[in-house]
Structures are given as C-alpha cells and as structure tokens.
Motif scaffolding. Sequence first.
Motif, short mmCIF file in Angstrom:
data_model
loop_
_atom_site.label_atom_id
_atom_site.label_comp_id
_atom_site.label_asym_id
_atom_site.label_seq_id
_atom_site.Cartn_x
_atom_site.Cartn_y
_atom_site.Cartn_z
N VAL A 73 -34.48 14.01 4.96
CA VAL A 73 -35.86 14.45 4.76
C VAL A 73 -37.11 14.19 5.63
O VAL A 73 -38.32 14.29 5.21
N ARG A 74 -37.23 12.90 5.56
CA ARG A 74 -38.35 12.40 6.13
C ARG A 74 -38.98 12.42 7.24
O ARG A 74 -39.65 13.19 7.95
N SER A 75 -37.59 13.58 8.50
CA SER A 75 -38.49 14.75 9.53
C SER A 75 -38.83 15.60 9.15
O SER A 75 -39.51 16.28 10.52
N ASP A 76 -38.55 16.26 8.03
CA ASP A 76 -39.26 17.71 7.74
C ASP A 76 -40.55 17.23 7.20
O ASP A 76 -41.13 17.00 5.85
N GLU A 77 -41.80 18.32 7.73
CA GLU A 77 -42.57 18.03 7.65
C GLU A 77 -43.28 18.46 5.69
O GLU A 77 -44.45 17.95 5.55
N LYS A 78 -42.35 19.48 5.64
CA LYS A 78 -42.35 19.89 3.86
C LYS A 78 -42.44 18.69 3.42
O LYS A 78 -42.52 18.89 2.03
N MET A 79 -41.34 17.62 3.92
CA MET A 79 -40.29 16.67 2.62
C MET A 79 -40.42 15.85 3.14
O MET A 79 -40.59 14.38 2.54
N LYS A 80 -41.12 15.55 3.98
CA LYS A 80 -41.87 13.80 4.88
C LYS A 80 -42.19 13.20 3.58
O LYS A 80 -41.64 11.59 3.49
N ASN A 81 -43.64 12.98 2.24
CA ASN A 81 -43.31 12.77 0.92
C ASN A 81 -42.44 12.38 -0.11
O ASN A 81 -43.12 11.94 -0.85
N LEU A 82 -41.69 13.40 -0.55
CA LEU A 82 -40.34 13.88 -1.36
C LEU A 82 -40.30 11.50 -1.73
O LEU A 82 -40.34 11.52 -0.41
N PRO A 83 -40.91 11.57 -2.82
CA PRO A 83 -40.31 10.43 -3.33
C PRO A 83 -38.42 10.33 -3.21
O PRO A 83 -37.91 11.32 -3.55
N PHE A 84 -38.10 8.77 -2.46
CA PHE A 84 -36.45 9.32 -3.01
C PHE A 84 -35.38 8.33 -2.69
O PHE A 84 -36.48 6.47 -1.63
N ILE A 85 -35.42 8.16 -3.74
CA ILE A 85 -34.69 6.31 -4.39
C ILE A 85 -33.40 6.64 -3.46
O ILE A 85 -31.91 7.33 -4.14
N MET A 86 -32.76 5.48 -2.91
CA MET A 86 -31.19 5.27 -2.31
C MET A 86 -30.35 4.24 -3.31
O MET A 86 -30.57 3.64 -4.23
N ILE A 87 -29.41 5.23 -3.86
CA ILE A 87 -28.31 4.36 -4.65
C ILE A 87 -26.80 3.68 -4.10
O ILE A 87 -26.44 4.78 -2.98
N THR A 88 -27.05 2.48 -3.76
CA THR A 88 -25.50 2.00 -3.15
C THR A 88 -25.02 0.52 -3.82
O THR A 88 -25.78 0.25 -4.92
N ALA A 89 -23.53 0.81 -4.00
CA ALA A 89 -22.91 -0.40 -4.42
C ALA A 89 -22.87 -1.42 -3.21
O ALA A 89 -22.46 -2.55 -3.43
N GLU A 90 -22.96 -1.04 -2.25
CA GLU A 90 -23.45 -2.16 -1.02
C GLU A 90 -24.78 -2.97 -0.99
O GLU A 90 -25.73 -2.34 -1.46
N SER A 91 -25.05 -4.40 -1.31
CA SER A 91 -26.43 -5.01 -1.26
C SER A 91 -26.94 -5.35 0.01
O SER A 91 -27.13 -6.58 0.08
N LYS A 92 -25.65 -4.64 0.78
CA LYS A 92 -26.09 -5.86 2.44
C LYS A 92 -27.53 -5.74 3.44
O LYS A 92 -28.35 -5.22 2.43
N THR A 93 -27.94 -6.81 3.55
CA THR A 93 -29.29 -6.63 4.26
C THR A 93 -29.75 -6.05 5.17
O THR A 93 -30.45 -5.32 4.78
N VAL A 96 -30.15 -2.81 3.49
CA VAL A 96 -31.43 -2.91 3.16
C VAL A 96 -32.68 -2.56 4.04
O VAL A 96 -33.45 -1.38 3.87
N ILE A 97 -32.58 -2.64 5.18
CA ILE A 97 -33.40 -3.04 6.18
C ILE A 97 -32.93 -1.62 6.57
O ILE A 97 -34.67 -0.66 7.01
N ALA A 98 -32.09 -1.00 6.83
CA ALA A 98 -32.00 0.17 7.29
C ALA A 98 -32.45 1.41 6.82
O ALA A 98 -33.59 2.31 6.88
N ALA A 99 -32.55 1.54 4.91
CA ALA A 99 -33.14 1.97 4.61
C ALA A 99 -34.27 2.58 4.31
O ALA A 99 -34.98 3.23 4.30
N LYS A 100 -35.49 0.89 4.30
CA LYS A 100 -36.06 0.55 4.56
C LYS A 100 -37.04 1.51 5.35
O LYS A 100 -38.12 2.25 5.75
N GLU A 101 -36.50 1.00 6.29
CA GLU A 101 -36.61 1.68 8.15
C GLU A 101 -36.54 3.38 8.20
O GLU A 101 -37.31 3.56 9.04
N ALA A 102 -35.86 3.99 7.10
CA ALA A 102 -35.75 5.10 7.62
C ALA A 102 -36.87 5.63 6.51
O ALA A 102 -36.73 7.26 6.16
#
Length: 128
Positions: A73-93, A96-102
Amino acid sequence: MAVDMNMNILIVDDYKTMLRIIRNLLKQLGFNNVDEATDGSDALTKLRGKEYGLVISDWNMEPMTGLQLLREVRSDEKMKNLPFIMITAESKTENVIAAKEAGVSNYIVKPFNAATLKAKLTSVIGNF
C-alpha cells in the motif's frame, strides 16, 4: 474536517470471527460501508478496484501478511497516504517498530474493545 461516516473501510483478517467482531465494532461507531478481505492478496485486489478511506488489517495472515500488505500500500502512489491500522496479538517491540518503519498509521493489540478502536480511529482519521 468532519470524518466521512460513509467512507469505505476495508478490514482484513484470515479469521472470520475477527472480521465479524471488527465489523460490529465499526457499526457501533457509526460506520456501515465495510468490506472484508481474508488475506493481503485479496485486500490488494479490492484496494486497487475501489476507493477506501481506511484499512484495518491483521498482522498474521498467509500467504501475504498484514506487514507485506502495508508495504504494498505504501509503495503504491495512489494509496501511499491511505490510513492503515494494524491489529495483532503480538505486542513485541520489534513488530511495532517494523510496522512504524513500514508506515503504519496506528497499531492495536488484541484483545481490544470499541473504546480502544474509537481512540485509534480518532488518532488516524479525526474526531467523529
């Protein structure tokens, strides 16, 4: 700017029960235009075929994970600013960092309730 309560929202999870829970929480919050995808590939097809105002995606899915979907989504010019919320059972730091970086807009750790979802939505799309 007022939030468009009629915007299209795509929820992505390979677990049908979770899709139903998220859809019901969104409905409680006043959002009714909700589409579902059961994996990242299915989600990408839908995202390329219709305009969405928000994506809420699970992290752990096969064959394409939520993180891979986010990167697409972030690499697609038309969707790069689309709000994106990630849900996970994992709270590993590192997750969270990987998702933020992406470029994730926000992050929800399961289990969660309508109040948590509303707070995350407000931080991403504004007050409603």
